[in-house]
Design a protein around this motif. Sequence first.
Motif, PDB file in Angstrom:
ATOM      1  N   ILE A  76      33.239  37.732  53.086  1.00  0.00           N
ATOM      2  CA  ILE A  76      33.411  36.984  54.330  1.00  0.00           C
ATOM      3  C   ILE A  76      32.555  35.726  54.327  1.00  0.00           C
ATOM      4  N   GLU A  77      31.289  35.866  53.969  1.00  0.00           N
ATOM      5  CA  GLU A  77      30.355  34.763  54.010  1.00  0.00           C
ATOM      6  C   GLU A  77      29.871  34.419  52.600  1.00  0.00           C
ATOM      7  N   ASP A 119      33.909  42.881  57.748  1.00  0.00           N
ATOM      8  CA  ASP A 119      33.641  41.915  58.811  1.00  0.00           C
ATOM      9  C   ASP A 119      32.416  42.307  59.630  1.00  0.00           C
ATOM     10  N   ALA A 120      32.210  43.603  59.848  1.00  0.00           N
ATOM     11  CA  ALA A 120      31.104  44.052  60.692  1.00  0.00           C
ATOM     12  C   ALA A 120      29.766  44.017  59.990  1.00  0.00           C
ATOM     13  N   PRO A 394      30.323  25.272  42.898  1.00  0.00           N
ATOM     14  CA  PRO A 394      30.904  26.616  43.003  1.00  0.00           C
ATOM     15  C   PRO A 394      30.675  27.226  44.386  1.00  0.00           C
ATOM     16  N   THR A 395      31.602  28.079  44.787  1.00  0.00           N
ATOM     17  CA  THR A 395      31.502  28.838  46.030  1.00  0.00           C
ATOM     18  C   THR A 395      31.868  30.286  45.733  1.00  0.00           C
ATOM     19  N   SER A 400      34.941  30.466  53.395  1.00  0.00           N
ATOM     20  CA  SER A 400      33.847  31.308  53.861  1.00  0.00           C
ATOM     21  C   SER A 400      33.516  31.022  55.317  1.00  0.00           C
ATOM     22  N   ARG A 401      33.088  32.061  56.002  1.00  0.00           N
ATOM     23  CA  ARG A 401      32.565  31.897  57.350  1.00  0.00           C
ATOM     24  C   ARG A 401      31.117  31.435  57.246  1.00  0.00           C
ATOM     25  N   GLU A 402      30.732  30.533  58.113  1.00  0.00           N
ATOM     26  CA  GLU A 402      29.387  29.989  58.055  1.00  0.00           C
ATOM     27  C   GLU A 402      28.366  31.052  58.437  1.00  0.00           C
TER      28      GLU A 402
END
Length: 1247
Positions: A76-77, A119-120, A394-395, A400-402
């Motif tokens: 997610i991040e 997500d949690a 690179p990521t 991605s969520r901040e």
Amino acid sequence: MNFTGVTYNLHDEMLGYGEQLYAADAVGDPTMLHGSELDDADYASHSASGEFQETSTILMDGGDQYFVNAVHFDTIEELAWAGNAAGHVTSYYHAINPTKYTSFQVHMSEDIRDMYSIDAGVLCVTPSTLNLRSRYGLPHYTYRCVLPHYTYRCVLPHYTYRCVLPHYTYSSEKLENLQTLCYRPHNNRVLLGGHQPTVVEFDLETQQETSTFTLGSEDNPGDCVIVREHHRFVIHGERQGRIALHDPRSMREEHHFKPHSAALSDFDVQGYFIATCGYTVRMGREIEDQFLMVYDMRMMKTSTPLLCSVPPYLLRFVPGLSSCIAAVSISGSWNMLDIMQPETAVLMLHSHAKQNSMVVGSTITSMSIAPSSQAVLFGDTAGHIHLWTQGTKPTYNNFSRESPYPSNAEPAPSIPITDQYTPLGSLPLAIPHQPLLSDWPTHLMAVKYRPTPAVDPKILANMNMQGPVGYHSNTLGHNRNVVPYMTYRGRHKNSPENSSNCSSVNFKVPQHYRRIEIKYGKLGIDDFDFDYYNRTSFSGLDMSLPNSYCNSMLQIFFYLSPLRAGLLSHLCSREFCLACELGFLFHMLDISMKQGQPCNAANFLRAFRTIPEASAMSLTLSDSDTRAKVNLPSKIMSWNCFVLQQLKNELQCDLKEKAEAAGTPDEMPSNLIDDVFGSLVSRITRCSRCSHSSTVHTTVLLHSLSLQEIMPELRSKTEAEEPVEFSKVVEAGLCQGSSTQAWCEECNKYQPQQQLRSYQLLPNTLVINTGIDNPQDLSYWQEQYRLLLKKSCAPKSEKEGDGSVAAPSDAAQPTVPNSNVPVPGSVKMCRYRALCVRPDCKFWHPGRKNDRVAPPTYVPGSGDVLGLLENTMDISWVPPGLRARLSEDGSISVSNIEKDQMQEAADSDTEGIVYDLMGVVSLVTDPRLPDKNNLVATIKVGPSYHERSGASPVDNWYLFNDIGIVPITTQEALWFPVWKQPCVLYWTRRTVPPSLASLTPVCPITRTAFLSEKVTPAKRLTFVPLAEDELPVSGDLVAMDAEFVNLHQEEAEIRSDGTRTTIKPSHKAVARITCIRGQGPLEGTPFLDDYISTQEQVVDYLTQFSGIKPGDLDANYSQKHLTQLKSTYVKLRYLVSQGVKFVGHGLKNDFRVINMVVPPQQLLDTLHLFHMPHNRMLSLKFLAWYFLKIKIQSVTHDSIEDARTALALYKKYCELQANGTFREELEALYHAGKKAQWKVPGEDDEE
């Protein structure tokens, strides 16, 4: 969000958790505690190539005490997670310069086994609990909640805000020893498995167990150490290596397979493929499997395995690339492989050793690949995590969520050192009263001139003194008034530290050791003078075929009497059997022995190329592989190991089939390979933690030395200037243990395992791979020769060690022991070597005593002492014999047998077994000509071979260099100068057991070769098979002809003067063989007309000359009588053994391509019968027109027609000889040929 007010709990301070982030060059240095990162410019330069680069190596919190158990990229991040054996979890932010984001304790006494991000938060598995923590993971709110009493302050995944507390901790009686989890996103559930037969499905929304599944049965319970999700199956792996595929709804087992013969290490699934790595049992020992197995779920079968450059320990599919796999070894080297291209699977190879980023002794424990495929993360036992990335920016995720980050305080203003505008006067500085660091000392400011170089000590030692003046020829390569100065910028490329040992020694490879190149003339190979290179009665092997680098090993196999006798008696029904092909090759060498003509191993190499394992191990060379690029020592040592094991497996299958056919499957005789090469060994595996041990009995065929591992320990037990005895190196290699990571049944986890050896029986043939295939092992080998030479060159007073001082005379100068050896470079070696018969020859002759040369001297500082080996053969580290004694505890003690002790040495119960050096395969290399690298064999040929060749039954050493064979002395066989590196050593027991000594070859080919053939009635036959009363006997005539196809075209060049030179001849394969009855009522009727199927690509069917058309050799389309080459070969061998006489035209060439040697007295070749000396050879077409008045080969060639014509020509020859008119007819034949220009009248009109 500001976190400056958060206080850390005392527990973290007591553990001493802290971060160390540093570059690769700082690892292993305890004094470097500061961080080191790559800035954007440096990273861009490293990533410009697009390949993976190691960006950072981070010591995880608590890494100085506990190793990293699990790593994971957040889905997610932009976070990378790591968990260690102390139950601590740390996350890192940013791919280029990772910084610590959060660090918290999950469990106080259990290690982190697996992690997955949702997500949690992040799911963490310990041996007994499942934990869901938020990504902040603040330890201030750390507490446990055990079911069924839930105390939450959690937010379910469908809510829009996030919780900063630990969401929950789940525990159950069914969770005994958890190992893995699998998140199922479609229903927000988790599958939990471990070292228990129960798999639990847990719902993350209701926080309840939804179902449990039992693996295995009551009698054989299963376990689940790895579980993976797939859209069609739920796939789990067990400790013993079994992988099962379950229905995702009912969890019913649909399919299972076991990819490896031993334990499973890791597997992953993507698309329709399952990739696995694990352990295999080889020679009774569990080792890492070099192959990565691939399973296709569409066909439910195994695909082609992938050969990895290093044994894989963990693997992951690369997201977004359906066929790309990343596999890492336990030592840290990792591969990128493509499963769609098995033959060229390795896309790239990365190694931590090159970056020096792994602590010595540490191993890889975990691995993860980012969802964006731009980053790879590893964890090791030293507490480090290693981040590899590719690309300039690179990521971890594409979108991605901040991640929220606490605000930082404003840094104090600073002035960069590159600022040119800020006045330095604005900085308050103290006035110095002492010299500054930038002040140069006085002695460095003085003017000095370069000194004159010293005169070369070689020149001083060899000057011709005329009174006080010395004279010497100019050998400097430039004028005498020119003094060259070498400029040093850093370290010079020719400095002793960087130069190889070969370049520092002046040497010249003798002619007989150099690689032989055949120069083809107008008649091809028939023009070549083989007698120039081989004046013995033994046969060499042709080196023009692909993969002929193994010729030296084939010669050693042939001159091992028990192996030769056993393989000559072997014959099985398999099409490609190396044991059968070796038996056929040995038969050829036997027949050619008195002729001295070379043979070729074409059929053996053809069978060798078809073995998939040989190609997977890169033992087959392509046309593009030059000798300069191939590591020949490594190749021949791997070939030696593979072929011995392959021969053992093939003979074992044959013995099993014969025992089952006889109805006695439990009474199989012993394997020939085990009898000749095998030593009975008990392999003891002991856990280094709990000392649990297990013993496996196995048979070891050969032993490999690793001087890098053996020599440091042996050197510590030996005096500084004393060489280590070769026997002690062999003893250490035989008894050497190993350490590996394996499963411990007592600890229920992978633990370091110590593997020891205990011998019950010593081998009859001791085979040793020296391992000198890299510069490190070679340096250890040459260092022993340096110590031997320095010891031999020492003055007599130093050797005796009596403390006296040698007198200042010529006798005190260090000399080589053999006084008849010249100074290096002063006297040349005679080109006739020991065969020179001139009594007044002024050159040096190796092995000749009282030679007419000056005594040598070695001047210290005149170069590498290894240069003395070029002119003396009396110094050798390898002894001619070894004595091995087996103790009651299973250990082996080995000692040298020197030259003067060889005659008296004998086997005894107290002293042990005597082994004589029988053969050595050596690499002959010259750095100036890397394409001329060559493998030669020095073999001690026994009395039985000399007796069969018509010589006296004696032992003698020979040098086998492909087609070249030269007799040598024992000293030369043990002579290993700089350019000659031993690769394989064969030692045979002096007292051979009676069971092996009494082995005699028995011809396995009988009349059943013709009588047992089953002919397919659906195809139209062009021959009449032989009846039982028609089988040929000695002296019967058989007309024969063969047709061929091209597998490789001829390579030739046309020079500037217009002459054409053949560089590489065409590679032909037999396509059709025809044999015709030469007498009887069916004279002229074929009894054999076989078309030979081939699995290799045909580049030219040569239809005009062979009559073979595309499709004739394809089993799917051919209407011909198509057979295997081996089946037809056996029939021809039967005819040869029966003593029939073959009639044909150009039979020598036919049998050469068929790869068979026929005694000359059994060949009746019309090409030579109708040949007038010193004139051209005549074609079969012209002879048929002149003598038989018929025209043949009008459109294409037909082997039946050609064989009948040759038979009729032989009958005509016999008729002319009986009439006494043959000479006149032959002269008339050549007269008519010259008149017709050697063409049949009307031939041009037909064309």
